[in-house]
Design a protein around this motif. Sequence first.
Motif, PDB file in Angstrom:
ATOM      1  N   THR A   1      -6.310   1.405  -1.681  1.00 61.62           N
ATOM      2  CA  THR A   1      -5.888   0.475  -0.658  1.00 61.62           C
ATOM      3  C   THR A   1      -7.164  -0.376  -0.149  1.00 61.62           C
ATOM      4  O   THR A   1      -7.275  -1.405   0.001  1.00 61.62           O
ATOM      5  N   ASP A   2      -8.437   0.620  -0.213  1.00 60.13           N
ATOM      6  CA  ASP A   2      -9.522  -0.420   0.030  1.00 60.13           C
ATOM      7  C   ASP A   2     -10.072  -1.339  -1.032  1.00 60.13           C
ATOM      8  O   ASP A   2     -10.388  -2.545  -0.570  1.00 60.13           O
TER       9      ASP A   2
ATOM     10  N   PHE B   1      -7.649  -4.326  -0.131  1.00 62.50           N
ATOM     11  CA  PHE B   1      -7.988  -4.990   0.901  1.00 62.50           C
ATOM     12  C   PHE B   1      -9.557  -5.723   0.866  1.00 62.50           C
ATOM     13  O   PHE B   1      -9.439  -7.019   1.440  1.00 62.50           O
TER      14      PHE B   1
ATOM     15  N   THR C   1       1.020  -1.278  -0.030  1.00 67.87           N
ATOM     16  CA  THR C   1      -0.186   0.075   0.092  1.00 67.87           C
ATOM     17  C   THR C   1       0.806   1.269  -0.043  1.00 67.87           C
ATOM     18  O   THR C   1       0.163   2.441  -0.061  1.00 67.87           O
TER      19      THR C   1
ATOM     20  N   ASP D   1      -2.875   1.658  11.327  1.00 65.21           N
ATOM     21  CA  ASP D   1      -4.065   1.748  10.885  1.00 65.21           C
ATOM     22  C   ASP D   1      -4.549   0.569   9.952  1.00 65.21           C
ATOM     23  O   ASP D   1      -5.509   0.004  10.148  1.00 65.21           O
ATOM     24  N   GLN D   2      -3.750   0.196   9.144  1.00 66.19           N
ATOM     25  CA  GLN D   2      -4.130  -0.735   8.084  1.00 66.19           C
ATOM     26  C   GLN D   2      -3.891  -2.156   8.644  1.00 66.19           C
ATOM     27  O   GLN D   2      -4.669  -3.110   8.463  1.00 66.19           O
TER      28      GLN D   2
ATOM     29  N   GLN E   1      -6.780  -2.868  10.530  1.00 62.23           N
ATOM     30  CA  GLN E   1      -8.273  -2.879   9.807  1.00 62.23           C
ATOM     31  C   GLN E   1      -8.173  -4.244   9.144  1.00 62.23           C
ATOM     32  O   GLN E   1      -9.273  -4.809   8.657  1.00 62.23           O
ATOM     33  N   ILE E   2      -6.982  -4.846   8.842  1.00 60.57           N
ATOM     34  CA  ILE E   2      -7.055  -6.044   7.771  1.00 60.57           C
ATOM     35  C   ILE E   2      -6.580  -7.261   8.584  1.00 60.57           C
ATOM     36  O   ILE E   2      -6.854  -8.569   7.978  1.00 60.57           O
TER      37      ILE E   2
ATOM     38  N   THR F   1       3.717  -4.364   6.396  1.00 60.42           N
ATOM     39  CA  THR F   1       3.577  -3.109   6.208  1.00 60.42           C
ATOM     40  C   THR F   1       4.218  -2.250   7.391  1.00 60.42           C
ATOM     41  O   THR F   1       4.355  -2.743   8.490  1.00 60.42           O
TER      42      THR F   1
ATOM     43  N   ILE G   1      -6.054   6.008  -0.710  1.00 60.37           N
ATOM     44  CA  ILE G   1      -7.087   5.440   0.322  1.00 60.37           C
ATOM     45  C   ILE G   1      -7.981   4.614  -0.414  1.00 60.37           C
ATOM     46  O   ILE G   1      -8.374   3.349   0.004  1.00 60.37           O
TER      47      ILE G   1
ATOM     48  N   ASP H   1       1.304   7.446   9.578  1.00 54.65           N
ATOM     49  CA  ASP H   1       0.527   7.293   8.110  1.00 54.65           C
ATOM     50  C   ASP H   1       0.583   8.472   7.354  1.00 54.65           C
ATOM     51  O   ASP H   1      -0.260   8.667   6.497  1.00 54.65           O
TER      52      ASP H   1
END
Length: 504
Positions: free
Chosen positions: A180-181, A184, A172, A205-206, A209-210, A201, A177, A480
């Motif tokens: 990236t979505d 994901f 990413t 935050d990512q 998130q994942i 990474t 953004i 970030d």
Amino acid sequence: MAEAQDIIRMQGIAKSFPGVIALEAVDFSLRKGEIHALMGENGAGKSTLIKVLTGVEQPDRGTIELDGKPIQVRSPQHSQELGISTVYQEVNLCTNISVAENIMLGHEPHRFGSIDWRKMNELASKAINRLSIDVDVTQPLGNYSVAIQQMVAITRALEVLSAKVLILDEPTSSLDIHETDLLFAVMRNLKKEGIGIIFITHFLDQVYQIADRITVLRNGKLVGTFEAASLPRVELVAKMLGRSLTELNAMSKTRSQEEENKEKQTLMEAKGLGLTGSLDPVDLELNSNEILGLAGLLGSGRTEVANLIFGVDAPDKGSLTVCGEKAERFSPLESLKRGVALCPENRKAEGIVGDLTIRENIILALQARCGWFKFLSRQEQDQIADKYIKLLGIVTPSPDQLVKNLSGGNQQKVILARWLATDPKVLILDEPTRGIDVGAKTEIQKLVMKLAEEGKSCVFISSELEEVLRISHRVVVMRDRKKAAEYAGDVDDQTLIHTMAGEL
């Protein structure tokens, strides 16, 4: 024997290079249908572990199991044959040929001795549709964004190479953004299909998130593997930096406040300075006799800020003013003329010229500013080199010693001398003490504080929070690729940790 759900199990992996222990008895496992984040700062061992898993490097010790069976990965090609594929940040595909050709490269269908183009396009379309991506596979790959190129690389890994383990290395870093979505969403679909994904990474935050689980490495050792849902962000940051929360609470800082009462003069001001895909717009102000600390994890945007200010990269947003004059053109040479200097993070790749002498390395930037038609005389060169060798305590028998023969700490001092020789108004130091011994670190920190007392202004970037707090008058925290917060006066390690983790 590996558990039934483990697709990969690495145990006791050790790897050394001359003078460096890259991995020391590291364990790592990946489950089927899992997204597993691999975290750690520079030098933690992440890259070496992946190289061992993909056959780029052979381990000195340790075992690897795939689906419960011992394997020895002989080469990257062998790893692909085993079903282990890597998609790197810089996509390793051919942008001048079609999407279909990239997907099917080396596995093209043939008819009557020639490539069956219709069949190849059909197979490629079917393959990429698996990721729910709408792409014309007959178009050159270069017509599409980096995000789509990564999807093509993933498609190739899954369909042509039959990957059951997918390694995504900083995927990413070059995505916005929305891209990236999209990535994901693809990762979640692959997870449902039972594909095991290793996600490397630096974006916290990512990760939350994942990722399902998180493995943290530090200095070549395993810190631990944790369920993402049960590991608070602040604890993750503390583990990556090698600090316990108790230690952070107990630590104190010592920083001089002598300059507080001096009249401040703004030497540099950045307003909304940014670069699409690299750094969100940031505001920064640097005053005379001041050290501005930049803190944040690797990939947070610290180096990107330095590169924009110095003109390594040209911003496409905002403005930069130095000593009251707005910067119109951006390049390292223009920055030198403005009185801005940068000591880069990677001294071996971007700093020293190993086959030149100490003297030649020191006068490089000054000579560039003077112009190559106004050469510094040998006498001037010797005077400058002698001055900074003494000032910085560079240990060498002679200014004519090749700089590659010096220790890391002395090489760093040579780079610092190069920029001090230009007599800059603003000095940017990106990780100036990384990889050098404690004594050399202390000397450089003292020198930076002395320069500020004498009227220089410094931007000091470091992963070590103690030294940022010790010498900085103000601290900006990056997260970030954004400016997360700015602190002046009394601030402690734990406040910075919480801010870096996104909890303040």
